[in-house]
Design an enzyme around this catalytic site. Structure first.
Site, short mmCIF file in Angstrom:
data_model
loop_
_atom_site.label_atom_id
_atom_site.label_comp_id
_atom_site.label_asym_id
_atom_site.label_seq_id
_atom_site.Cartn_x
_atom_site.Cartn_y
_atom_site.Cartn_z
CG HIS A 1 40.57 15.56 116.04
ND1 HIS A 1 39.88 16.14 115.01
CD2 HIS A 1 39.85 15.76 117.17
CE1 HIS A 1 38.78 16.68 115.50
NE2 HIS A 1 38.73 16.47 116.80
CG ASP B 1 39.17 14.62 125.21
OD1 ASP B 1 38.76 15.55 125.92
OD2 ASP B 1 38.52 14.11 124.29
N1 CMC Z 1 45.98 5.28 118.80
C1 CMC Z 1 46.53 4.43 117.89
N2 CMC Z 1 46.26 4.45 116.59
C2 CMC Z 1 45.42 5.39 116.15
C3 CMC Z 1 44.82 6.31 117.03
C4 CMC Z 1 45.13 6.24 118.40
N3 CMC Z 1 44.59 7.09 119.28
N4 CMC Z 1 44.00 7.14 116.32
C5 CMC Z 1 44.10 6.73 115.05
N5 CMC Z 1 44.95 5.67 114.94
C6 CMC Z 1 45.37 4.98 113.71
C7 CMC Z 1 44.27 4.07 113.19
O1 CMC Z 1 44.40 2.77 113.72
C8 CMC Z 1 44.56 4.13 111.70
O2 CMC Z 1 45.69 3.33 111.44
P1 CMC Z 1 45.77 2.46 110.07
O3 CMC Z 1 45.80 3.49 108.97
O4 CMC Z 1 47.01 1.67 110.19
O5 CMC Z 1 44.53 1.62 110.03
C9 CMC Z 1 44.99 5.57 111.46
O6 CMC Z 1 45.55 5.99 112.71
C10 CMC Z 1 43.86 6.51 111.07
O7 CMC Z 1 42.86 6.43 112.07
P2 CMC Z 1 41.30 6.44 111.82
O8 CMC Z 1 40.65 5.54 112.82
O9 CMC Z 1 41.02 6.19 110.37
O10 CMC Z 1 40.97 7.93 112.13
P3 CMC Z 1 39.55 8.53 112.38
O11 CMC Z 1 39.58 9.89 111.84
O12 CMC Z 1 38.46 7.64 111.88
O13 CMC Z 1 39.44 8.53 114.00
C11 CMC Z 1 39.57 9.23 116.25
C12 CMC Z 1 39.68 9.65 114.77
C13 CMC Z 1 39.59 10.47 117.13
C14 CMC Z 1 38.25 8.47 116.49
C15 CMC Z 1 40.79 8.30 116.58
O14 CMC Z 1 41.99 9.00 116.35
C16 CMC Z 1 40.74 7.80 118.02
O15 CMC Z 1 40.03 6.82 118.30
N6 CMC Z 1 41.48 8.45 118.97
C17 CMC Z 1 41.45 8.07 120.35
C18 CMC Z 1 40.19 8.62 121.00
C19 CMC Z 1 40.26 10.11 121.26
O16 CMC Z 1 41.24 10.61 121.82
N7 CMC Z 1 39.18 10.82 120.90
C20 CMC Z 1 39.06 12.24 121.21
C21 CMC Z 1 38.91 13.08 119.98
S1 CMC Z 1 39.10 14.82 120.42
C22 CMC Z 1 37.75 15.20 121.39
C23 CMC Z 1 36.50 15.27 120.61
O17 CMC Z 1 36.39 16.16 119.75
O18 CMC Z 1 35.60 14.45 120.86
#
Ligand code: CMC
Length: 436
Positions: free
Chosen positions: A313, A371
């Site tokens: 998140h 989720d």
């Molecule tokens: N699986 C694997 N790796 C992950 C995941 C995941 N679900 N989420 C983040 N990472 C890794 C990402 O690859 C990055 O790694 P590195 O530093 O090596 O490049 C690191 O963790 C930081 O991630 P980020 O993409 O910079 O984080 P963000 O804040 O931009 O993204 C997120 C947040 C929710 C989009 C992401 O965690 C994600 O895509 N999660 C899966 C989708 C999900 O479950 N979304 C629901 C969110 S809760 C409901 C809502 O409020 O909508």
């Protein structure tokens, strides 16, 4: 906003004059540095794609402490609201600032239930969609179309219009989601039954038919109501920011909420519940618990785009408090239905355990979000996977409206208009076509 005694000073290494920037304190949470005069005084913008360090507004509605894993609606912890209140009380809280007393609750419930039916013409509009259309495609259209049906609540600058639009949206979303489901299933629409609670009425519209009544089970109704409470608002997330930005142009409330529905659809946001259940189904198909290691390897592989859906998140760097509550609800629902050995639930628990101990997830502070478990609960309730995000939209509608109304009611509000760092071609001359 309370001004702080401390000021930030911005200085430049090229000798340009430095600038003092005011700092404001909130009730809790990080202070903000006010950069509104930055461009006027220095000719420079700030750069923050993805809003990693930017507060886009001030708000009195929801507070999240991502490190602690804390979520408050109007100051009340989500854990207390989920146990002591129902969804309509939560709507009252989000919309008007406090929990209703008994008389206010009766009045609010009556106002919402008075508006549960939709204009009869809506079904002809719905009929234009393919029956296999994704429910979120249908919902984006239906919510936007409300502005074509309710002309007396489209002036966003009129507080009475905003109030009636709010009540209509909260009241009609369950009806629209159930209609979208019935249409896809080829079944007749069920009209709302106003003597039922908000959640029970939704289950009636979903699962009853003209031939068979649906007798809602209290545990399941309470579980659905909890799903609604947990999804009702979440501060300035992508869809809420979309609603604010869209509404800032002065467009009507239905159009602004339709923009929120469209944004929510994405798998990084509300679409994650559907993607999470599909992911669990895929792992189950290739061998279930035994194959978790292989799947996690793919997730960690930088060259694959596979993510552990339902994990991670932007704000929570701890266990999402909503996920804890949803996990509890999952146990209750599966227990009530005699599905304690549900293979997807077992798989989810095993996957969660392995991920929480894995260095990759630990180092990045990736924890389960709401989720991760909400899809399992919804499946157990009989809700089809493709409808999960529409249920999220139904629940988030009140948060979107509360945030939209807060913005419009703020005398300082302006149209949202971000700027950019232009890195395209420098000015150049158009050549005649023969010379290009
Ligand atoms: N699986 C694997 N790796 C992950 C995941 C995941 N679900 N989420 C983040 N990472 C890794 C990402 O690859 C990055 O790694 P590195 O530093 O090596 O490049 C690191 O963790 C930081 O991630 P980020 O993409 O910079 O984080 P963000 O804040 O931009 O993204 C997120 C947040 C929710 C989009 C992401 O965690 C994600 O895509 N999660 C899966 C989708 C999900 O479950 N979304 C629901 C969110 S809760 C409901 C809502 O409020 O909508």
């Amino acid at each position: 906003m309370t001004p702080s005694d401390v000021k930030a000073t911005l200085s430049f290494s090229d000798g340009s004059p430095s600038m003092d920037l005011p700092i404001y304190k909130g009730t809790v949470g990080p202070d903000v540095i006010d950069i509104r005069k930055l461009y006027g005084q220095t000719g420079k913008f700030t750069y923050d794609p993805g809003f990693l360090s930017t507060a886009s507004c001030n708000s009195t509605i929801t507070y999240i402490d991502g490190d602690k894993g804390e979520l408050l609606y109007r100051g009340y912890p989500i854990e207390q609201l989920a146990v002591h209140c129902d969804f309509l009380e939560t709507c009252h809280l989000l919309l008007y600032g406090d929990l209703p007393d008994l008389a206010q609750k009766t009045d609010f419930t009556a106002r919402v239930t008075n508006h549960t039916m939709v204009n009869e013409q809506m079904q002809f509009f719905l009929r234009g969609f393919r029956r296999d259309a994704h429910p979120m495609a249908v919902m984006t259209g239906l919510v936007g179309a409300l502005s074509a049906f309710y002309h007396d609540s489209t002036d966003i600058n009129n507080p009475q219009h905003r109030e009636i639009a709010a009540i209509r949206l909260i009241a009609k979303m369950p009806t629209l989601v159930a209609m979208a489901y019935k249409y896809s299933a080829g079944q007749p629409y069920m009209y709302p039954k106003n003597k039922l609670s908000y959640a029970a009425n939704f289950m009636h519209m979903m699962f009853a038919t003209p031939c068979e009544d649906y007798v809602p089970n209290d545990v399941l109704v309470r579980a659905l109501d909890r799903i609604f409470i947990l999804h009702a608002d979440h501060e300035q997330n992508a869809s809420t920011s979309t609603v604010r930005l869209c509404g800032s142009s002065g467009t009507n409330p239905f159009a602004a909420i339709a923009a929120g529905v469209a944004c929510l659809w994405g798998p990084a946001h509300g679409g994650a519940n559907e993607a999470c259940l599909n992911m669990l189904g895929d792992i189950q198909q290739i061998g279930g618990v035994e194959k978790i290691g292989e799947f996690i390897k793919q997730v960690k592989d930088k060259n694959s785009s596979v993510k552990l859906m339902g994990f991670g998140h932007r704000v929570y760097k701890n266990y999402d408090p909503r996920a804890k509550l949803m996990r509890e609800t999952c146990h209750e629902v599966l227990g009530a239905l005699g599905l304690e050995n549900d293979p997807l639930f077992k798989l989810a628990m095993a996957l969660e355990k392995i991920a929480l101990e894995d260095e990759y997830f630990v180092a990045r502070k990736l924890y389960p979000n709401v989720d991760f478990y909400s899809g399992i609960v919804q499946s157990a309730l009989g809700i089809p996977v493709s409808l999960f995000t529409a249920i999220f939209a139904l629940a988030r509608t009140v948060g979107w409206i509360a945030q939209l109304n807060e913005m419009i009611g703020d005398p300082e509000y302006k149209i949202g208009r971000p700027r950019q760092l232009y890195v395209g071609a420098a000015p150049r001359q158009v050549k005649p076509i023969a010379e290009r």
